[in-house]
Each structure stands twice: as structure tokens, then as C-alpha cells.
Motif scaffolding. Structure first.
Motif, short mmCIF file in Angstrom:
data_model
loop_
_atom_site.label_atom_id
_atom_site.label_comp_id
_atom_site.label_asym_id
_atom_site.label_seq_id
_atom_site.Cartn_x
_atom_site.Cartn_y
_atom_site.Cartn_z
N PHE A 1 8.97 -4.18 3.64
CA PHE A 1 9.74 -2.99 3.30
C PHE A 1 8.90 -2.00 2.49
O PHE A 1 8.95 -0.79 2.74
CB PHE A 1 11.00 -3.37 2.51
CG PHE A 1 12.19 -3.65 3.38
CD1 PHE A 1 13.11 -2.66 3.66
CD2 PHE A 1 12.38 -4.91 3.93
CE1 PHE A 1 14.21 -2.91 4.48
CE2 PHE A 1 13.47 -5.18 4.75
CZ PHE A 1 14.38 -4.18 5.03
N LEU A 2 8.13 -2.51 1.53
CA LEU A 2 7.33 -1.62 0.69
C LEU A 2 6.29 -0.87 1.52
O LEU A 2 6.16 0.36 1.40
CB LEU A 2 6.63 -2.42 -0.41
CG LEU A 2 7.52 -2.92 -1.56
CD1 LEU A 2 6.73 -3.84 -2.47
CD2 LEU A 2 8.09 -1.75 -2.35
N HIS A 3 5.58 -1.57 2.39
CA HIS A 3 4.53 -0.93 3.17
C HIS A 3 5.09 -0.03 4.27
O HIS A 3 4.61 1.09 4.47
CB HIS A 3 3.60 -1.98 3.77
CG HIS A 3 2.73 -2.68 2.76
ND1 HIS A 3 1.77 -2.03 2.04
CD2 HIS A 3 2.71 -3.96 2.34
CE1 HIS A 3 1.17 -2.87 1.22
NE2 HIS A 3 1.72 -4.06 1.38
N SER A 4 6.13 -0.49 4.95
CA SER A 4 6.67 0.31 6.06
C SER A 4 7.35 1.58 5.53
O SER A 4 7.18 2.66 6.11
CB SER A 4 7.64 -0.51 6.91
OG SER A 4 8.71 -1.00 6.13
N PHE A 5 8.10 1.48 4.44
CA PHE A 5 8.78 2.66 3.92
C PHE A 5 7.80 3.63 3.24
O PHE A 5 8.07 4.84 3.21
CB PHE A 5 9.91 2.26 2.97
CG PHE A 5 11.20 1.96 3.69
CD1 PHE A 5 12.18 2.93 3.83
CD2 PHE A 5 11.42 0.72 4.27
CE1 PHE A 5 13.36 2.67 4.51
CE2 PHE A 5 12.59 0.45 4.96
CZ PHE A 5 13.57 1.43 5.08
N SER A 6 6.69 3.12 2.73
CA SER A 6 5.65 4.02 2.21
C SER A 6 5.07 4.86 3.34
O SER A 6 4.82 6.06 3.18
CB SER A 6 4.54 3.22 1.53
OG SER A 6 5.02 2.55 0.39
N ILE A 7 4.85 4.23 4.49
CA ILE A 7 4.35 4.95 5.66
C ILE A 7 5.40 5.95 6.16
O ILE A 7 5.07 7.08 6.55
CB ILE A 7 3.95 3.96 6.77
CG1 ILE A 7 2.75 3.13 6.33
CG2 ILE A 7 3.62 4.70 8.07
CD1 ILE A 7 2.39 2.00 7.27
N MET A 8 6.68 5.55 6.15
CA MET A 8 7.75 6.47 6.56
C MET A 8 7.79 7.70 5.65
O MET A 8 8.01 8.81 6.13
CB MET A 8 9.11 5.77 6.50
CG MET A 8 9.41 4.85 7.67
SD MET A 8 11.08 4.19 7.51
CE MET A 8 10.81 2.52 8.09
N GLU A 9 7.60 7.49 4.36
CA GLU A 9 7.62 8.62 3.42
C GLU A 9 6.52 9.62 3.76
O GLU A 9 6.73 10.83 3.75
CB GLU A 9 7.45 8.11 1.99
CG GLU A 9 7.53 9.23 0.95
CD GLU A 9 7.68 8.68 -0.45
OE1 GLU A 9 8.57 9.14 -1.17
OE2 GLU A 9 6.89 7.80 -0.82
N SER A 10 5.34 9.10 4.08
CA SER A 10 4.24 9.97 4.46
C SER A 10 4.59 10.76 5.73
O SER A 10 4.30 11.95 5.84
CB SER A 10 2.97 9.13 4.68
OG SER A 10 1.88 9.93 5.04
#
Length: 301
Positions: free
Chosen positions: A92-101
């Protein structure tokens, strides 16, 4: 598995938790308020604010995935976390960080169309296109991150079950594994760097075109008005990418820095944007500011 917290600063966990708890509270209140305002005010049902609502949702997920467990470690010494729960948190941390970008890039595209092609704004940024952009952002985030938990499951963890971190960060988990972890290291860094650099380049390119279009406007007042619509987005970009750049530079330059320095920076770049973005948009976006003021005026009547 168990989270160690911040190695070397265990005796200060209670004090360290105070600013983090305050920042998490601000993030929850700010992003929930943004979502409420955007939903309640029909005038804000425009592409720019729909992207902002997506950004607020991502920030809520990011902060809520990390902070509650971290505060449990600081306050109650509840360090235990199931290995599969650790992998889920990492995903969740890595995937949602990418989504934010990706959403920040979509917002840059929104500003580009609004300023460079204003007559086509409503025909280009339709509800259908926004839905497709959202789906593309999810797919682009989930696809490269999905292999990470499966890659980590195949290792034998002979270095002990204690992660030298406050949350399940991929590199912290990899350090506990025995065997050749070079592929995991290279893959994780390559995905993060490729996506961040690519998104940032496209954001910069969008603003190059925006700057060219603004400078062609006749009056100084038109310049200020056009740039004014971009201030909030530029602030969100700076709040998101600046901590990431600082953390990356510290990893490259300060190899011998104490572990707690890198951990504090890692927490900072995940928590700072969710806390600051609602403040930036609340202060700098006239429509949101006007709606909040109208609510206070109704209460005082």
C-alpha cells in the motif's frame, strides 16, 4: 515480525510521537475537510477539484497505512506485525506513493489544458477521460509494485524478525533476508527512481508550455491570474517531491549517517504531503476558501 521503531532513539519515542501525532491529526482533518467541501459544493465538481479529491484520498490512505501502527510502537510498545500484514503495508505504501505522483502529473496536464487550450478545456477533460486517467494511475502503480511482496516471500529471514524501521519499508525488510538480494534492491530502486524522474520531467515540461502561453498574454494582470491558478499545484509538487529528493540525496551522500536520520527522513516524506497539501489548497484556492468562509458566515447568522 516486529518493528524496532527508530533505532538509537527508543528512549525518545514518546516525545517523537507528539509531532507525528499532530501531523497525522492535521492530515486527517485537512483531507477529510477537502473531500467534504468538494462533494458538498456543486461548483467544485470540475476536473481540477476531482483530481484534488483523488489526491486527498491517496494522502488519507498513505498516512493511515503508516501512522497508526507507528504510534502503537511509540506509545504501547506494540511492535509485533504479521509477516503478511507487513507485506500488505509495504504494498500500500509503495503503490499509493506512485499513485500520488501520477495524480500530480494529471493535475499538471489539467493546468496545461486550462491555460494553453482554454477553449477546449471542457471537451478535452471529460468525465470519461478523468476516469481513464484514474484507472491508468492505479494500473501503473499496482503493476510494478505487485512483484515486490512475492519476491520477498521467497527468502529465508536469518537476520532475525526485527525490522530496524517504524514501518515495513521494502529495503528494511530485504536487509533481514539471507541469500542474494541484489535483484530486489535494484528492482525496488529502479521502479521508484524511473517513475519519480519520469513524472517530474513531464510536470516540468507541462510548466514550460504553461510559461510560454502565459508570457504571450497581453496584460500583467492576466499573467498573475494565470499563474495564480497554478500556485496550489506547484505547492503540492514541492511538498511531495522535495522530501523525496532530500531523502535520496542523503542516502547517496551521507552513507555513514546514523540510521535514525534516514528513518526520520523516510517518515517525513510520507507524512509531510498529506499534512501540507490540504493547507496549501485551502489557503490558495479561492473557491475552497470562499466555501469555508460561507459556512462560518451561516453559523454566525
Amino acid at each position: 515480525m516486529a518493528g524496532k521503531g527508530i533505532p538509537g532513539l527508543e528512549h525518545l519515542h514518546t516525545w517523537i510521537s507528539i509531532p507525528f501525532c499532530f501531523a497525522y491529526t492535521l492530515a486527517l482533518l485537512g483531507n477529510c475537510s477537502l473531500l467534504f467541501i468538494i462533494r458538498a459544493d456543486a461548483a467544485l465538481h470540475e476536473p481540477m477539484y476531482l483530481f484534488l479529491a483523488i489526491l486527498a484520498t491517496i494522502d488519507l490512505v498513505l498516512s493511515s497505512t503508516m501512522l497508526p501502527k507507528m504510534l502503537a510502537i511509540f506509545w504501547f510498545r506494540d511492535r509485533e506485525i504479521n509477516f503478511f500484514a507487513c507485506l500488505v503495508q509495504m504494498f500500500f505504501l509503495h503503490s499509493f506513493s506512485i499513485m500520488e505522483s501520477a495524480v500530480l502529473l494529471a493535475m499538471a496536464f489539467d493546468r496545461y489544458v486550462a491555460i494553453c487550450k482554454p477553449l477546449h478545456y471542457t471537451t478535452v477533460l471529460t468525465g470519461s477521460l478523468i476516469t481513464k486517467i484514474g484507472m491508468a494511475a492505479v494500473i501503473r502503480a499496482v503493476t510494478p509494485v505487485t512483484p515486490l511482496p512475492f519476491l520477498l516471500r521467497r527468502f529465508y529471514y536469518c537476520q532475525g524478525p526485527v525490522i530496524a524501521h517504524c514501518y515495513c519499508e521494502q529495503m528494511a525488510v530485504v536487509r533481514l533476508a539471507c541469500g542474494d538480494t541484489s535483484f530486489n534492491n535494484i528492482y525496488g530502486i529502479a521502479v521508484a527512481m524511473f517513475i519519480v524522474i519520469l513524472d517530474l520531467l513531464f510536470v516540468i515540461l507541462s510548466y514550460v508550455f504553461i510559461l510560454q502561453a502565459v508570457l504571450q498574454l497581453a496584460s500583467q494582470e492576466a499573467h498573475y491570474k494565470a499563474f495564480g491558478t497554478c500556485v496550489s499545484h506547484i505547492g503540492a509538487i514541492l511538498s511531495t517531491y522535495t522530501p523525496v529528493v532530500i531523502s535520496s540525496v542523503m542516502h547517496c551522500v551521507a552513507h555513514r549517517a546514523a540510521p535514525h536520520v534516514h528513518i526520520l527522513l523516510a517518515i517525513f516524506y510520507l507524512l509531510f504531503p498529506p499534512m501540507v497539501n490540504p493547507i496549501i489548497y485551502g489557503v490558495k484556492t479561492k473557491q475552497i476558501r470562499d466555501y469555508v468562509l460561507s459556512l462560518f458566515q451561516r453559523k454566525n447568522m
